[in-house]
Design an enzyme around this catalytic site. Structure first.
Site, PDB file in Angstrom:
ATOM      1  CG  ASP A 176      -1.963   0.826   1.016  1.00 50.33           C
ATOM      2  OD1 ASP A 176      -1.888   1.583   0.138  1.00 50.33           O
ATOM      3  OD2 ASP A 176      -2.631   0.760   2.124  1.00 50.33           O
ATOM      4  CG  ASP A 177      -0.491   4.935  -0.210  1.00 44.12           C
ATOM      5  OD1 ASP A 177      -1.196   4.603  -0.611  1.00 44.12           O
ATOM      6  OD2 ASP A 177      -0.722   5.583   0.720  1.00 44.12           O
ATOM      7  CB  CYS A 198      -5.994   3.047  -1.869  1.00 46.51           C
ATOM      8  SG  CYS A 198      -4.603   3.511  -1.044  1.00 46.51           S
ATOM      9  CG  HIS A 217      -9.580   1.626   0.595  1.00 45.65           C
ATOM     10  ND1 HIS A 217      -8.223   2.142   0.916  1.00 45.65           N
ATOM     11  CD2 HIS A 217     -10.643   2.317   1.520  1.00 45.65           C
ATOM     12  CE1 HIS A 217      -8.940   3.431   1.455  1.00 45.65           C
ATOM     13  NE2 HIS A 217     -10.288   3.326   1.145  1.00 45.65           N
TER      14      HIS A 217
END
Ligand code: NAG
Ligand code: NAG
Length: 610
Positions: free
Chosen positions: A61-62, A101, A162
């Site tokens: 993530d990121d 995301c 998400h």
């Protein structure tokens, strides 16, 4: 070592025929195969095995492309990811479909531009910010998990989702992973956020403010209208006024509570299948729990075929890092968190080895979007490093937000220790794994991803992608055109977010750069870069410096027109109605609104010896 490793990949087909030995030569696209059997076409290609592989997909993530050793970082230690690259193929032009995301993950899961499923926003925020909102991945979208499930795979998602939870009632779970082809889910329906670590500032309150207030106003208006009519005999103006103030007061309180005070309890939650098990998340245990769940999924399913999608909570804020890695890296909390995730990758790969599944497992590692330039912990950076690429998370079409790491390993079936410099989208994983599982992609809709197995195996030289469209929310910001014959990689920006390259104030004190309005610049003529010569997008070309300037623009414009023809209107999943908090949808493990629980049952079993 190369040779012995290659020899060990020598395998029998299902019917006991030799499939051929494959000798991959590092840094060469060409792969030579020694056909030993009567298989005439075994030369030059890796045969697809008769036995379908297990699939393990790991998504950070990121994480920035510049945070990893094998992509050039010499101060962060990522030995496990680097080793994975040595044992497989490293993608150097791996492109996420969105720089943020939710839409990026939608594209990954569906193989389609997120605008096709209504998962790209016309307003801000562009991601889900509440677990109790009604938007999400529409039930009629078909994820790769669903197709693999139909092929007899046991499918599991461990980590971040998400993509929404419910549509109309608390437990309908219409958007939930278990309704999207996963047999097993353990993780966060939303995301790991700053507020998930007690004592940290709320990360989403800023983003929430607008949504919260429109919600309050909307409801106040509704109450007002209702009271204007004669309900339940309240005819006197005095009583109407009192009732109005009372109702608004309560609503205001609830809204305030949900928007500012309580989001840790309502949005930082862990679920196991359909049940909320931890509300709020205990940040100090979650790393071990995710890892333990991933490993035990492999152990439980080693006998049959499985798809495991590990969607790390790392390296998103709050960058919570356990004692094992806290303070150990040379890049502060962020670096610690990257090193911890690398350790998790290593543990998962070890579990695959331990069960003897290495040769029959297709492993993939990537990041949903680039590192965030804006995120800080106090004065230190808490977002990733995007290497030579411009911009970062959330910044429309700039490379920094979409140019991510990508590593694929499948021993004996794809070469070892080579790079592929062809454009490969995260959407391509969809048709690729669907193909490996022996299924075919849905025919009733546009699939934008391309099956890249032939490219990975060295059977073809070029990616099938000619144009890739870089959206920011629902707005097309840029287009990339890969001109295979010349090798040129053109990028045309029509709109760019305004940003300042200096860290914390990157988007002028906004947490995320917007996609429209006063936060962007429209370019006419568009900005043109040749990424093959100028990967950092530093020197825009002009008709004088680039003779093909106008030709390129007319090509990309035609491509946009063609692309737009394939879009059909669909319900918006991230509009204000679908993104606001709806108390009746709030996942809750107690009696709403008293939502808290802590599933301690196996926390003693969780230790660092995993
Ligand atoms: C390695 O990663 C850190 C943390 O993101 C970054 O600050 C540093 O500049 C990177 N180093 C290189 C050589 O890319
Ligand atoms: C899913 O349903 C929506 C709303 O009915 C529709 O617009 C869309 O085209 C459908 N998508 C697919 C892939 O069938």
């Amino acid at each position: 070592m190369e040779t012995s490793e290659s020899l060990s990949t020598f395998r029998w087909g299902k019917e006991g025929r030799w499939r051929g030995i494959c000798l991959p030569f590092p840094r060469l696209f060409t792969v030579t195969c020694l056909a030993l059997s009567g298989l005439p076409n075994a030369c030059g290609v890796f045969a697809i095995p008769d036995i379908k592989p297990n699939i393990v997909l790991m998504l950070a993530d990121d994480l920035g492309i510049g945070d990893i050793g094998c992509y050039g970082n010499n101060t962060i230690r990522t030995p496990n990811i680097d080793q994975l690259a040595k044992e497989g193929v490293k993608l150097t032009q791996h492109i996420a479909t969105a720089s943020i995301c939710t839409p990026s993950r939608t594209a990954f899961l569906t193989g389609r531009y997120p605008i096709r499923s209504g998962m790209s926003a016309r307003t801000e925020p562009r991601v889900f910010i509440r677990t109790g909102s009604s938007g999400g991945l529409p039930p009629n979208e078909t994820t790769f998990a669903k197709l693999l499930q139909q092929q007899g795979y046991t499918t599991g998602l461990i980590g971040k989702w998400h993509q929404g939870v419910s549509c109309k009632s608390r437990n309908d779970h219409c958007h939930h992973p278990l309704n999207h082809g996963f047999d097993y889910f353990y993780g966060t329906p939303l995301s790991f956020l700053n507020e998930c670590q007690s004592g940290k500032d709320s990360e989403i309150s800023q983003q929430l403010r607008a949504a919260c207030w429109s919600y309050t106003h909307l409801i106040s208006l509704l109450v007002f209208t209702l009271l204007l009519g004669n309900i339940s005999g309240m005819t006197s103006l005095k009583w109407k006024a009192i009732a109005f103030v009372a109702v608004c007061g309560i609503l205001f309180f609830i809204t305030w509570f949900s928007c500012y005070g309580f989001s840790r309890y309502w949005d930082c939650i862990l679920m196991k299948e359909h049940i909320v098990t931890e509300q709020p998340i205990k940040a100090e245990n979650v790393t071990f729990k995710i890892l333990k769940e991933a490993i035990s999924f492999i152990e439980r399913n080693k006998q049959g075929l499985f798809l495991l999608f590990v969607s790390f909570l790392h390296v998103h804020t709050p960058c919570y890092t356990t004692e094992l890695f806290n303070g150990k890296s040379r890049h502060g909390l962020y670096g610690d968190n990257v090193e911890e995730m690398d350790w998790m990758v290593g543990k998962i790969l070890t579990a695959i080895d331990k069960e003897g599944l290495r040769d029959n497992t297709f492993v993939y590692f990537t990041s949903d979007n680039g590192g965030s330039l804006e995120l800080r912990e106090g004065s230190t950076q808490c977002g990733g490093w995007n290497s030579i690429y411009k911009g970062g998370k959330g910044m429309g079409g700039w490379e920094g937000g979409i140019h991510v790491p990508g590593i694929v390993r499948w021993p004996g079936m794809i070469p070892v220790n080579i790079s592929i410099d062809e454009p490969i989208s995260l959407m391509d994983i969809y048709p690729t794994v669907v193909h490996l599982a022996g299924a075919s992609v849905p025919q009733d809709r546009v699939i934008d991803g391309k099956n890249q197995i032939a490219l990975l195996q060295g059977e073809v030289k070029h990616s099938e992608h000619e144009f890739l469209f870089h959206y920011c929310g629902a707005y097309l910001h840029a287009v990339r055109w890969y001109q295979k014959e010349s090798g040129a990689l053109w990028k045309v920006h029509y709109v760019t977010p305004k940003f300042h390259p200096e860290g914390a104030s990157a988007c002028y004190n906004r947490k995320i750069c917007p996609c429209f309005g006063d936060g962007v610049t429209h370019h006419n003529p568009p900005l043109l870069f040749d990424l093959s010569r100028d990967p950092s997008e530093a020197n825009p070309l002009s008709p004088t410096t680039e003779p093909l300037f106008n030709t390129i623009l007319s090509h990309t414009e035609r491509a946009i027109r063609e692309h737009k023809k394939t879009l059909t209107p669909v319900p918006e999943q991230l509009d204000i109605y679908n993104i606001i908090w709806k108390p009746w949808l709030q996942p809750c493990c107690g009696a709403f609104p008293f939502c808290w629980c802590d599933d301690e049952t196996d926390s003693n079993a969780i230790n660092i010896q995993i």
